[in-house]
Design a protein around this motif. Structure first.
Motif, PDB file in Angstrom:
ATOM      1  N   ALA A 173      -5.027 -12.726   0.091  1.00  0.00           N
ATOM      2  CA  ALA A 173      -4.102 -11.677  -0.285  1.00  0.00           C
ATOM      3  C   ALA A 173      -4.566 -10.465   0.461  1.00  0.00           C
ATOM      4  O   ALA A 173      -3.806  -9.592   1.021  1.00  0.00           O
ATOM      5  CB  ALA A 173      -4.208 -11.481  -1.774  1.00  0.00           C
ATOM      6  N   GLU A 174      -5.899 -10.143   0.450  1.00  0.00           N
ATOM      7  CA  GLU A 174      -6.241  -8.901   1.220  1.00  0.00           C
ATOM      8  C   GLU A 174      -5.892  -8.946   2.546  1.00  0.00           C
ATOM      9  O   GLU A 174      -5.676  -7.944   3.144  1.00  0.00           O
ATOM     10  CB  GLU A 174      -7.789  -8.548   0.733  1.00  0.00           C
ATOM     11  CG  GLU A 174      -8.189  -8.362  -0.434  1.00  0.00           C
ATOM     12  CD  GLU A 174      -9.439  -7.694  -0.775  1.00  0.00           C
ATOM     13  OE1 GLU A 174     -10.177  -7.367   0.138  1.00  0.00           O
ATOM     14  OE2 GLU A 174      -9.778  -7.662  -1.879  1.00  0.00           O
ATOM     15  N   LEU A 215      -2.284  -8.299   3.257  1.00  0.00           N
ATOM     16  CA  LEU A 215      -1.813  -7.087   3.021  1.00  0.00           C
ATOM     17  C   LEU A 215      -2.356  -6.001   3.872  1.00  0.00           C
ATOM     18  O   LEU A 215      -2.068  -4.940   3.926  1.00  0.00           O
ATOM     19  CB  LEU A 215      -2.609  -6.659   1.441  1.00  0.00           C
ATOM     20  CG  LEU A 215      -1.878  -7.342   0.206  1.00  0.00           C
ATOM     21  CD1 LEU A 215      -2.550  -7.090  -1.066  1.00  0.00           C
ATOM     22  CD2 LEU A 215      -0.286  -6.976   0.086  1.00  0.00           C
ATOM     23  N   ARG A 271      -2.699 -10.495  10.004  1.00  0.00           N
ATOM     24  CA  ARG A 271      -2.567 -10.715   8.735  1.00  0.00           C
ATOM     25  C   ARG A 271      -2.614 -12.316   8.350  1.00  0.00           C
ATOM     26  O   ARG A 271      -3.074 -12.613   7.348  1.00  0.00           O
ATOM     27  CB  ARG A 271      -1.216 -10.108   8.411  1.00  0.00           C
ATOM     28  CG  ARG A 271      -1.063  -8.488   8.350  1.00  0.00           C
ATOM     29  CD  ARG A 271       0.423  -8.100   7.635  1.00  0.00           C
ATOM     30  NE  ARG A 271       0.480  -6.824   7.901  1.00  0.00           N
ATOM     31  CZ  ARG A 271       1.089  -6.173   6.722  1.00  0.00           C
ATOM     32  NH1 ARG A 271       1.071  -6.740   5.539  1.00  0.00           N
ATOM     33  NH2 ARG A 271       1.084  -4.818   6.862  1.00  0.00           N
ATOM     34  N   LEU A 300       3.287 -10.317  -2.483  1.00  0.00           N
ATOM     35  CA  LEU A 300       2.791 -11.371  -1.204  1.00  0.00           C
ATOM     36  C   LEU A 300       3.874 -12.084  -0.833  1.00  0.00           C
ATOM     37  O   LEU A 300       3.856 -12.319   0.520  1.00  0.00           O
ATOM     38  CB  LEU A 300       1.597 -12.064  -1.890  1.00  0.00           C
ATOM     39  CG  LEU A 300       0.355 -10.975  -1.945  1.00  0.00           C
ATOM     40  CD1 LEU A 300      -0.877 -11.745  -2.626  1.00  0.00           C
ATOM     41  CD2 LEU A 300      -0.335 -10.902  -0.355  1.00  0.00           C
ATOM     42  N   HIS A 356       8.282  -1.254   0.948  1.00  0.00           N
ATOM     43  CA  HIS A 356       7.322  -2.482   0.622  1.00  0.00           C
ATOM     44  C   HIS A 356       5.992  -2.245   1.123  1.00  0.00           C
ATOM     45  O   HIS A 356       5.001  -2.675   0.505  1.00  0.00           O
ATOM     46  CB  HIS A 356       7.786  -3.902   1.231  1.00  0.00           C
ATOM     47  CG  HIS A 356       6.914  -4.986   0.901  1.00  0.00           C
ATOM     48  ND1 HIS A 356       6.824  -5.362  -0.329  1.00  0.00           N
ATOM     49  CD2 HIS A 356       6.168  -5.734   1.864  1.00  0.00           C
ATOM     50  CE1 HIS A 356       5.957  -6.476  -0.372  1.00  0.00           C
ATOM     51  NE2 HIS A 356       5.466  -6.607   0.884  1.00  0.00           N
ATOM     52  N   GLU A 357       6.027  -1.388   2.260  1.00  0.00           N
ATOM     53  CA  GLU A 357       4.598  -1.141   2.432  1.00  0.00           C
ATOM     54  C   GLU A 357       3.609  -0.267   1.426  1.00  0.00           C
ATOM     55  O   GLU A 357       2.503  -0.364   1.379  1.00  0.00           O
ATOM     56  CB  GLU A 357       4.589  -0.372   3.901  1.00  0.00           C
ATOM     57  CG  GLU A 357       5.183  -0.914   4.948  1.00  0.00           C
ATOM     58  CD  GLU A 357       6.810  -0.818   5.393  1.00  0.00           C
ATOM     59  OE1 GLU A 357       7.158  -1.198   6.198  1.00  0.00           O
ATOM     60  OE2 GLU A 357       7.134  -0.455   4.101  1.00  0.00           O
ATOM     61  N   LEU A 371      -1.167  -2.599  -3.865  1.00  0.00           N
ATOM     62  CA  LEU A 371      -1.755  -3.923  -4.426  1.00  0.00           C
ATOM     63  C   LEU A 371      -3.205  -4.056  -3.722  1.00  0.00           C
ATOM     64  O   LEU A 371      -4.186  -4.488  -4.268  1.00  0.00           O
ATOM     65  CB  LEU A 371      -0.900  -5.030  -4.042  1.00  0.00           C
ATOM     66  CG  LEU A 371      -1.366  -6.434  -4.567  1.00  0.00           C
ATOM     67  CD1 LEU A 371      -1.712  -6.576  -5.978  1.00  0.00           C
ATOM     68  CD2 LEU A 371      -0.352  -7.298  -4.056  1.00  0.00           C
ATOM     69  N   LEU A 372      -3.318  -3.861  -2.507  1.00  0.00           N
ATOM     70  CA  LEU A 372      -4.544  -4.016  -1.781  1.00  0.00           C
ATOM     71  C   LEU A 372      -5.531  -2.996  -2.534  1.00  0.00           C
ATOM     72  O   LEU A 372      -6.889  -3.374  -2.835  1.00  0.00           O
ATOM     73  CB  LEU A 372      -4.538  -3.502  -0.363  1.00  0.00           C
ATOM     74  CG  LEU A 372      -5.718  -3.519   0.548  1.00  0.00           C
ATOM     75  CD1 LEU A 372      -6.183  -4.939   0.582  1.00  0.00           C
ATOM     76  CD2 LEU A 372      -5.349  -2.835   1.865  1.00  0.00           C
ATOM     77  N   GLU A 399       2.377  -2.812  -0.991  1.00  0.00           N
ATOM     78  CA  GLU A 399       1.339  -3.663  -0.209  1.00  0.00           C
ATOM     79  C   GLU A 399       0.015  -2.643  -0.465  1.00  0.00           C
ATOM     80  O   GLU A 399      -1.092  -3.107  -0.819  1.00  0.00           O
ATOM     81  CB  GLU A 399       1.514  -3.786   1.120  1.00  0.00           C
ATOM     82  CG  GLU A 399       2.697  -4.712   1.460  1.00  0.00           C
ATOM     83  CD  GLU A 399       2.636  -5.098   2.953  1.00  0.00           C
ATOM     84  OE1 GLU A 399       2.980  -6.199   3.067  1.00  0.00           O
ATOM     85  OE2 GLU A 399       2.452  -4.138   3.714  1.00  0.00           O
ATOM     86  N   THR A 402       5.774  -9.956   1.143  1.00  0.00           N
ATOM     87  CA  THR A 402       4.945  -9.696   2.744  1.00  0.00           C
ATOM     88  C   THR A 402       5.155 -11.040   3.693  1.00  0.00           C
ATOM     89  O   THR A 402       5.503 -10.682   4.817  1.00  0.00           O
ATOM     90  CB  THR A 402       3.382  -9.500   2.246  1.00  0.00           C
ATOM     91  OG1 THR A 402       3.333  -8.345   1.449  1.00  0.00           O
ATOM     92  CG2 THR A 402       2.731  -9.565   3.519  1.00  0.00           C
ATOM     93  N   ASP A 439      -5.749  -5.800   5.120  1.00  0.00           N
ATOM     94  CA  ASP A 439      -7.072  -5.160   5.337  1.00  0.00           C
ATOM     95  C   ASP A 439      -7.876  -5.203   6.586  1.00  0.00           C
ATOM     96  O   ASP A 439      -8.679  -4.373   6.626  1.00  0.00           O
ATOM     97  CB  ASP A 439      -7.796  -6.382   4.287  1.00  0.00           C
ATOM     98  CG  ASP A 439      -9.285  -5.781   3.911  1.00  0.00           C
ATOM     99  OD1 ASP A 439      -9.516  -4.518   3.747  1.00  0.00           O
ATOM    100  OD2 ASP A 439     -10.099  -6.494   4.121  1.00  0.00           O
TER     101      ASP A 439
END
Length: 473
Positions: free
Chosen positions: A404-405, A408, A418, A461, A378-379, A385-386, A382, A464, A410
Motif C-alpha cells: 500500500a505504501e 501510494l 509505485r 488503493l 485523488h492525490e 492515507l499514506l 493518497e 490508485t 512512498d
C-alpha cells in the motif's frame, strides 16, 4: 491536471473580485505562485540546527549559523543568476545590501531596520526548483524572534502561510514541538493530515554522546517517532540527520582532509582520550578548534575511523560523511514527498489562500469549487492515507501495508516505481502489473474480515490502481 484546474478557478476568482483591488491583487499573486519554485520552510526550536541543515541541502556554507542578524529574520534562499541580498523592510521599498561573506557564510548588517524578510539570490542547482526559507528559532529567548517564525509559518484567517511545505527540526520529541506542528496544520478544508510536513531529528549524532554508532540509535528513535501518538497526523515522515556532519561533507576542503588524516595517524587511545572534552581536544590549537566547530565530536571520530579503514581522498571522505549523516535519506524523502509532488503542493497552497478569501466574503460558488477540488482530487486522498498508514491511524496486515505504501508513492510517484517495477519497465509490463494489483485490492476491499477504516483504505488503493492502469495505456 490539478494545477490547471486550480489555475482556472483562480482566474475566475480574480475576475469575481475585480471590484476589490486588494483581494484581486492577492489572488493574482497566487496565480504567479503556481509558476514559482516550491517554497519549503525550515523551522524548529532555537539551536535545532536549521541554518546548518539548510547549508547541507544547498551544498554551500551560505547561511550563517551563529546568532547574527541573518538568523533573527525570515530569510529566503532562491536560485539566481548572480549573488544578491535584498532587505524587505516592514514599511518602504526593498533595499539591496552588499554581498559580504565571512568564513563562507553571509554577513548581513540590517542597520537596526525593522525587517519583514531577507531574500538571497544564489546560483545553486539545489535551489533551481525549491526555494528554502530559514526561519528564526521557535521558543527563542527573544520573544520577537520567535514571534516572527510563528507569524510566518502559522496560518490565520487573514493571511495563509507562504510556505508550501515545512521541514521541522527537533532534537527530541518535546511537547512544544507537537504543539507547534498542531498549530501549523491546516484548520480549514484540508485539515485531515499534515501532508506537507517532514520532521527531522537534527543533531542526531549527539543522541549517543558522539559515538561512531550514534546514527544507528538515532534512526531507531526516528522509526519509533513515526508511530508516536503525539505526531499522529502532524508529520508525514521522521528522519534522523547529523546536520553538522552533512554540511561538513558537502563542503569538505582538502586542508581539512589533510588535518583529519594527521589525526588518524595518531594512536587510537590518544585521540579517544583527547575527545573526552572540547578543551582537551583543542588544547590551544586553532586548527583543532576549527575542526571541532566544523565536524563536532561525532564527525571527527567518524572521519578518523573512515580514514583508518582506507578512505584515501577528500572526495571519498566527503561522500562517506554525507552518506552516514542521514542527509541522503532526507533528500530522498524530500524528493518523493515534496519535489515529485511540487505541483500538488503548490496547488494546495493556492486553494487554501483562495478558501480564505471566499470564506471572508460569504463563500458562494467559488467556495464550492474549492471544496470540490479538495474532496475530488485523488492525490490528496493518497497523501492522507499514506500519513495514516505510517502513523498507525489506519492499519493493514504487514504484506498489504508494505504494498500500500509503495502504491501510494512512498518511494516515488511514477507508475513503474509505485508498482515495484524497474524504472525502465515497458508499458505492457506496467499495464499487466497494474491490472493484477487492481484485482488484488478490489478483493481486499470486499474482505469482510477487514474493519471499516481498512476497507476504506483499500478502496482508495483501488482508485490508485485504476489511475495507474489508465496512465499505462
Amino acid at each position: 491536471m490539478i494545477i490547471d484546474e486550480v489555475r482556472r478557478v483562480l482566474s475566475l476568482a480574480v475576475d469575481a473580485y475585480r471590484d476589490q483591488p486588494r483581494a484581486a491583487q492577492f489572488l493574482r499573486a497566487q496565480l504567479d505562485r503556481l509558476e514559482s519554485p516550491l517554497r519549503v520552510a525550515i523551522a524548529g526550536r532555537v539551536k535545532a540546527g536549521k541554518s546548518t541543515l539548510l547549508n547541507a541541502l544547498v551544498g554551500d556554507s551560505l547561511a550563517p549559523t551563529d546568532a547574527g542578524e541573518c538568523t533573527r529574520v525570515v530569510t529566503w534562499y532562491q536560485d539566481g543568476r548572480s549573488p544578491r541580498v535584498v532587505m524587505h523592510p516592514l514599511s518602504g521599498n526593498p533595499v539591496s545590501l552588499p554581498v559580504v561573506r565571512r568564513d563562507g557564510a553571509l554577513s548581513v548588517d540590517l542597520g537596526g531596520a525593522a525587517v519583514s524578510r531577507l531574500v538571497v539570490d544564489w546560483p545553486a542547482q539545489s535551489l533551481r526548483h525549491t526555494t528554502l526559507i530559514d526561519t528564526p528559532g521557535i521558543a527563542s529567548l527573544s520573544a520577537e524572534n520567535s514571534a516572527r517564525a510563528v507569524r510566518f509559518l502559522t496560518p490565520d484567517d487573514e493571511t495563509p502561510t507562504e510556505a508550501d511545505a515545512v521541514i521541522y527540526l527537533m532534537k527530541h520529541l518535546h511537547s512544544a514541538d507537537a504543539s507547534f506542528l498542531e498549530s501549523f496544520r491546516d484548520q480549514g478544508v484540508a485539515r485531515a493530515a499534515a501532508i506537507n510536513t517532514v520532521a527531522v531529528i537534527s543533531r542526531a549524532d549527539e543522541i549517543a554522546g558522539g559515538r561512531v554508532d550514534a546514527m544507528i540509535s538515532a534512526r531507531s528513535i526516528a522509526a519509533r517517532y513515526r508511530s508516536a501518538p503525539e505526531l499522529h497526523g502532524l508529520a508525514q515522515n521522521v528522519v534522523a540527520v547529523a546536520g553538522l556532519v552533512a554540511m561538513a561533507g558537502r563542503t569538505l576542503t582538502q586542508a581539512e582532509f589533510v588535518a583529519l588524516s594527521t589525526l588518524a595517524a595518531e594512536p587510537r587511545e590518544t585521540i579517544e582520550s583527547s575527545l573526552l572534552s572540547a578543551d582537551r581536544f583543542t588544547s590551544g590549537s586553532a586548527e583543532r578548534a576549527a575542526l571541532l566547530r566544523r565536524f563536532g565530536v561525532f564527525g571527527i571520530r567518524l572521519s578518523v575511523t573512515l580514514i583508518r579503514q582506507g578512505v584515501r581522498s577528500q572526495a571519498a571522505l566527503a561522500d562517506e560523511l554525507v552518506a552516514r549523516s542521514g542527509l541522503r535519506e532526507l533528500q530522498r524523502v524530500l524528493h518523493t514527498q515534496f519535489s515529485e509532488r511540487r505541483e500538488l503542493l503548490k496547488a494546495r497552497s493556492a486553494l487554501l489562500a483562495l478558501d480564505r478569501v471566499v470564506r471572508g466574503s460569504g463563500g458562494g460558488r467559488l467556495a464550492g469549487e474549492v471544496e470540490r477540488i479538495f474532496a475530488g482530487t485523488h492525490e490528496f486522498a493518497e497523501l492522507r492515507l499514506l500519513s495514516a498508514l505510517r502513523s498507525g491511524a489506519v492499519s493493514l496486515p504487514r504484506p498489504m501495508a508494505a504494498e500500500a505504501e509503495r502504491l501510494l508513492g512512498d518511494s516515488g510517484i511514477t507508475p513503474a516505481v509505485r508498482l515495484g517495477l524497474a524504472p525502465d519497465a515497458v508499458a505492457a509490463e506496467v499495464r499487466q502489473t497494474a491490472f493484477a494489483a487492481l484485482r488484488r485490492w478490489q478483493a481486499h476491499a470486499e474482505n469482510p474480515m477487514l474493519g471499516r477504516k481498512s476497507a476504506d483504505a483499500c478502496r482508495v488503493l483501488v482508485r490508485t490502481c485504476e489511475g495507474l492502469l489508465t496512465r499505462g495505456r
